[in-house]
Write a protein that holds these residues in place. Sequence first.
Motif, PDB file in Angstrom:
ATOM      1  N   UNK A 154       0.826  -1.213   0.000  1.00 17.38           N
ATOM      2  CA  UNK A 154       0.000   0.000   0.000  1.00 17.38           C
ATOM      3  C   UNK A 154       0.859   1.261   0.000  1.00 17.38           C
ATOM      4  N   UNK A 155       2.119   1.106   0.421  1.00 17.10           N
ATOM      5  CA  UNK A 155       3.058   2.242   0.419  1.00 17.10           C
ATOM      6  C   UNK A 155       4.031   2.173  -0.749  1.00 17.10           C
ATOM      7  N   UNK A 156       3.711   1.395  -1.771  1.00 16.48           N
ATOM      8  CA  UNK A 156       4.495   1.438  -2.999  1.00 16.48           C
ATOM      9  C   UNK A 156       5.419   0.267  -3.258  1.00 16.48           C
ATOM     10  N   UNK A 157       5.481  -0.708  -2.349  1.00 13.30           N
ATOM     11  CA  UNK A 157       6.338  -1.871  -2.593  1.00 13.30           C
ATOM     12  C   UNK A 157       5.742  -2.728  -3.704  1.00 13.30           C
ATOM     13  N   UNK A 158       6.604  -3.247  -4.552  1.00 11.13           N
ATOM     14  CA  UNK A 158       6.196  -4.204  -5.576  1.00 11.13           C
ATOM     15  C   UNK A 158       7.089  -5.432  -5.432  1.00 11.13           C
ATOM     16  N   UNK A 159       6.636  -6.590  -5.868  1.00 15.50           N
ATOM     17  CA  UNK A 159       7.424  -7.816  -5.655  1.00 15.50           C
ATOM     18  C   UNK A 159       8.567  -7.974  -6.651  1.00 15.50           C
ATOM     19  N   UNK A 160       9.559  -7.084  -6.547  1.00 14.61           N
ATOM     20  CA  UNK A 160      10.726  -7.168  -7.431  1.00 14.61           C
ATOM     21  C   UNK A 160      12.038  -7.286  -6.659  1.00 14.61           C
TER      22      UNK A 160
END
Length: 412
Positions: free
Chosen positions: A105-111
């Motif tokens: 929700x704070x901008x993390x993506x699974x990379x």
Amino acid sequence: MGAEHQITAGFMPLFDSTVLVAAREMGFAAREGIELKLQRETSWANIRDRIAIGHFDVAHMLGPMPLACSLGLTPIASDTIVPFSLGLGGNCITVSNAVWNRMAAHGAVPDLDPARTGAALGSLIRERATSACEPLRFAVVHPHSGHNYELRYWLAACGIDPSREIEIIVVPPPFMADALAAGRIDGYCVGEPWNSAAVAAETGHMVTVKALLWRNSPEKVIGARKAWAEANPDALAALLRALHHSARWCQNRENHNELAELMAGSRFLGLPASVQMPILTGRLKLGGGVERTIEDFFVPFDKAANFPWKSHALWFYTQMVRWGDIAHTARNLAIARDCYRPDLYRAALKPLGVALPGANAKVEGALKVATPVGSAGASLVLGPDGFFDGQTFDPDEIDGYIAGQKSAVSHL
């Protein structure tokens, strides 16, 4: 005819004990005239104490642990040296699904990008602080571990004060996934397969990996009691040759299925071989059905992975100073520098005609790509070894590096 040397070695149930395990199980130790007795332990504290009191001659150890033993930071101080590294990389940082969802929700993506996930975690921590929530609790495997120092390094570089804004506790590696599932911790830094175990149980999500925080960076080592090593130089040299051959075998892709099956056994990890394979292939399941392949996730042999660089020991020392474990003095610096013993590594392996680095230390973080370097013997390729925040560590400029880290902490 009996073995020429008998050596007792302790190990923890982690995949990065594989070079030591395979040295015995695949016959490399026996070919060097060694009867290698392996004893599995349940905590790094047990490994530390049992080598100090002489139960073990050598042990699978955390990279900074021999420094802590020699610097008197342990309950039973003991002169412990490092003549061999067991590989590079292999750790991950995993959080609970609930924490991951809030990070997303704070901008993390699974990379697995350390900067992006660190920024998201920082935003979550600040959000929780405004709501008077308890600090997030992260676990590491031991106070004097690469896990503790790389977790702190990552957080500090992302603007999070690991001494004030989160809680860090110690949990043995095999208990990490269960502690996360039970809600006792919110995240952890540990070696494989205990990150993949949480993902397989659908209770955790990997957020970043050691191989991206500091590429091709040190992790586990062979720690040896200095008194034993000095009294048994031929046995130690034979062991280092056996470990060299084992590491080469472990690196070979053709052996990976056999190696995963070996480590899956109840005497070692007791988890399915399928859970072992990600560390060998770098193909990680992050959680939520997402997979990502990480180059050089775990390197047991290539890129001088087994060479005990003094610059690795000295970087660990700077982190001990940074986080208040030890005072920075000329004496402490000398003890730390002398723990890692490339001279013993060279002496043991020189008869094999293999590639040996010509230097004892290097500037860490300076190599952006894989780089051929001068060496004694065959050709040698090092790196890349960059830190994710672009910093470098020059072991000849330790005072300045430590001063810079202190100023970085003070403004958090």
